[in-house]
Design an enzyme around this catalytic site. Structure first.
Site, PDB file in Angstrom:
ATOM      1  N   ASN A 116      39.792  -9.314  31.096  1.00 21.67           N
ATOM      2  CA  ASN A 116      40.369 -10.281  32.013  1.00 21.67           C
ATOM      3  C   ASN A 116      39.672 -10.322  33.366  1.00 21.67           C
ATOM      4  O   ASN A 116      39.798 -11.304  34.095  1.00 21.67           O
ATOM      5  CB  ASN A 116      41.857  -9.910  32.175  1.00 21.67           C
ATOM      6  CG  ASN A 116      42.497 -10.572  33.354  1.00 21.67           C
ATOM      7  OD1 ASN A 116      42.801 -11.767  33.307  1.00 21.67           O
ATOM      8  ND2 ASN A 116      42.683  -9.835  34.439  1.00 21.67           N
ATOM      9  N   TYR A 186      31.494 -20.100  37.822  1.00 21.34           N
ATOM     10  CA  TYR A 186      32.784 -19.942  37.138  1.00 21.34           C
ATOM     11  C   TYR A 186      32.787 -20.788  35.869  1.00 21.34           C
ATOM     12  O   TYR A 186      33.127 -20.318  34.787  1.00 21.34           O
ATOM     13  CB  TYR A 186      33.947 -20.334  38.052  1.00 21.34           C
ATOM     14  CG  TYR A 186      35.288 -19.835  37.568  1.00 21.34           C
ATOM     15  CD1 TYR A 186      35.616 -18.483  37.639  1.00 21.34           C
ATOM     16  CD2 TYR A 186      36.230 -20.700  37.021  1.00 21.34           C
ATOM     17  CE1 TYR A 186      36.834 -18.012  37.182  1.00 21.34           C
ATOM     18  CE2 TYR A 186      37.459 -20.236  36.558  1.00 21.34           C
ATOM     19  CZ  TYR A 186      37.756 -18.894  36.654  1.00 21.34           C
ATOM     20  OH  TYR A 186      38.963 -18.430  36.195  1.00 21.34           O
ATOM     21  N   LYS A 190      32.658 -19.058  32.202  1.00 18.48           N
ATOM     22  CA  LYS A 190      33.822 -19.215  31.314  1.00 18.48           C
ATOM     23  C   LYS A 190      33.449 -19.974  30.037  1.00 18.48           C
ATOM     24  O   LYS A 190      33.966 -19.676  28.961  1.00 18.48           O
ATOM     25  CB  LYS A 190      34.972 -19.889  32.059  1.00 18.48           C
ATOM     26  CG  LYS A 190      35.555 -19.038  33.192  1.00 18.48           C
ATOM     27  CD  LYS A 190      36.097 -17.690  32.690  1.00 18.48           C
ATOM     28  CE  LYS A 190      36.823 -16.908  33.778  1.00 18.48           C
ATOM     29  NZ  LYS A 190      37.329 -15.606  33.275  1.00 18.48           N
ATOM     30  N   THR A 221      48.768 -16.612  40.728  1.00 20.02           N
ATOM     31  CA  THR A 221      48.160 -15.294  40.920  1.00 20.02           C
ATOM     32  C   THR A 221      47.518 -15.246  42.294  1.00 20.02           C
ATOM     33  O   THR A 221      47.390 -16.279  42.967  1.00 20.02           O
ATOM     34  CB  THR A 221      47.040 -15.068  39.890  1.00 20.02           C
ATOM     35  OG1 THR A 221      45.994 -16.035  40.136  1.00 20.02           O
ATOM     36  CG2 THR A 221      47.539 -15.232  38.456  1.00 20.02           C
TER      37      THR A 221
END
Lengths: 282, 262
Positions: A116, A186, A190, A221
């Site tokens: 993660n 990113y 991903k 988050t």
């Protein structure tokens, strides 16, 4: 929402008064399994660590922030769960090797992993994006997942098999692995993670290890808090991107990870499950 | 298969189309096992009643309803009958589908078979959703969910596998699912599709009978080295209907032992 967690009492008893560990038992086959969750000092990783501990797993909490890591361990222990924190930067292969070794030293084996650890790497657009931030984000998000799987899979292949399976791995990718809309590294990392998941999924399918991913959309988050500080206008825009009309709770990501780690998803291999409130459906 | 989730669907009602055999049958049994009252739909009353008997023998509650999902009138009547018998409708598993017996070659594919495959596999899903959604929107929810629908697609909705009609129809189910999911997401109804690969069902047995190398071919196509058991697909359906998938909507969940990851 985790229906079982929702019924847990609101107040926590001190650990010494806890007669029975708080158990959800949604997937009894997870009981007693050893689970490693990278980047689990906050956010989705933390929700997965806490959730798996409640399912009866022995949990290795990982991250770079010792204080946050120990706080997660304390929270799990206060609920009667079993956990230890191991500090490691997953973008460094030797530290990842040490992390998996530490898990095995502590609990004797490794059955489950949730990779993660990741960073959004927000910055300017591609033609002005700084190379050092590119390298750091790719190293953490993509190479980090590769290193983690490498040593996790090596351990799972090495150890004696208990029960019908050798293990299960879930990588936390992102809807940024399906669409563009974050930062260059990113999105690239991903997307790459989903490719890596498919590859590993195929390689270990007939060896009793299932490898899958989840693609969360915007989840409540600390990463979201950082986004909000970085660009206050982005967050209201994102809110509208979720047909379901809200952001996700970290526990909802745990619910998907838990299903993929459980025997209930025994034919699901090399898949990236969107948990995105409908974002990528449009 | 372990479950500690008995009772999670208490008070709920599930409608499963094409539930007289295969994945639909297993899903109907699983819904009932977890507490839901189940309408078992299909065209074959004898087989449908056998599924109902099986559910009742395990202490569950179910009824058979014969309907052709490509007929609007029959689908509407089926949803009405569900509500009349059980008072509500919480879950729709739109599973009915046909493979379409025809040639592999598109330019020789018979028009009438094409039409039937599209009517059952795509229009049937649309009609079922239409009347299911009408009912779901009209009722008081139990818990946080206004309802959940799972539509049967296939890996043939992602890659080409069988025939033009089947592949097109299953791709269409994914599009239809996304479209419906967007519209109803903020009204508390989640709509997803599933994409199984080979599953041990009568449909697969019919395909296997035609191919002497079926066993070998299956192993090569599924990195996991086997085809799925219907229970494994039913499990995904129930997960998608449960509150454990509360943020999952508009997705197509692939249950293929690694087929499409190759």
């Amino acid at each position: 929402m985790n229906w079982a967690l929702a019924r847990a009492p609101a107040g926590r008893l001190p650990a010494q008064l806890q007669l029975f560990p708080m158990r959800t038992n949604t997937y009894p086959e997870l009981e007693g399994k050893v689970a490693l969750i990278t980047g689990s000092t906050t956010g989705i990783g933390k929700a997965v660590a806490v959730g798996l501990a409640a399912e009866g797993c022995k949990v290795v909490v990982n991250g770079r922030n010792v204080k946050n890591g120990n706080a997660v361990v304390d929270e799990i222990r206060a609920d009667g769960g079993e956990a230890n924190f191991v500090a490691a930067d997953v973008s460094d292969s030797s530290q990842v090797k040490g992390l998996v070794q530490a898990a095995v030293d502590e609990y004797g084996r490794l059955d489950l992993a949730c990779n993660n650890a990741g960073h959004e790497g927000m910055g300017p657009v591609t033609h002005t994006y700084p190379e050092d931030l590119w390298d750091a984000t790719m190293a953490l998000n993509l190479s980090g997942a590769f290193y983690a799987m490498k040593y996790e899979l090596a351990q799972m292949m090495r150890q004696p098999q208990i029960g019908p399976n050798r293990g299960a791995i879930v990588n936390v990718a992102s809807i940024a692995g399906m669409v563009g809309g974050a930062s260059p590294p990113y999105n690239a990392s991903k997307h790459g993670m989903i490719g890596l998941t498919k590859r590993a999924g195929i390689e270990y399918a007939d060896k009793g290890i299932r490898v899958n991913a989840i693609n969360p959309a915007v989840t409540k988050t600390p990463m979201l808090d950082r986004f909000m500080q970085d660009d206050p206008e982005l967050v209201p825009e994102w809110a509208e991107m979720h047909p379901i009309g809200r952001f996700a709770e970290p526990s909802e990501m745990f619910d998907a990870v838990a299903w993929l780690l459980s025997d209930h998803s025994s034919f699901v291999v090399g898949v990236a499950v969107p948990v995105d409130g409908g974002w990528t459906a449009h | 298969m372990t479950t500690q989730q008995a009772g999670r669907f208490d008070g709920r009602v599930a409608l499963v189309t094409g539930a007289t055999a295969g994945i639909g049958e297993y899903a109907a049994i699983a819904y009932a096992r977890d507490g839901a009252r189940v309408v078992v739909n299909g065209n074959n009353a004898e087989r449908g009643n056998a599924v109902v008997d099986k559910i009742r023998s395990q202490g569950g509650e179910a009824m058979f309803y014969k309907a052709d999902v490509s007929s609007a009138a029959e689908v509407e009547a089926m949803v009405d009958a569900t509500v009349e018998a059980y008072g509500r409708l919480d879950f729709g598993f739109n599973n009915a589908g046909i493979i379409g017996e025809g040639t592999d070659l598109l330019h020789e594919y018979p028009d009438d078979v094409w039409q039937r495959v599209i009517d059952v596999n795509v229009k049937g899903v649309w009609l079922c959703m239409k009347y299911q959604l009408t009912q779901m929107l009209d009722q008081e929810p139990i818990g946080p969910s206004q309802g959940a629908i799972v539509n049967m697609s296939s890996i043939a909705g992602l890659v080409a596998t069988a025939s033009a009609a089947y592949d097109a129809s299953k791709h269409a189910v994914i599009g239809l699912t996304k479209s419906a999911a967007l519209i109803y997401a903020d009204q508390g109804i989640r709509i997803n599709a599933i994409c199984p690969a080979g599953v041990k069902t009568p449909m697969l047995e019919r395909a296997a009978a035609k191919n002497p190398n079926f066993e070998e071919d299956s192993k090569a196509l599924h990195p996991v080295g086997r085809v799925a058991n219907p229970e494994e697909v039913a499990d995904a359906v129930l997960w998608l209907c449960s509150d454990l998938a509360a943020f999952v909507t508009g997705s197509n969940l692939v249950i293929d032992g690694g087929w499409t990851a190759q």
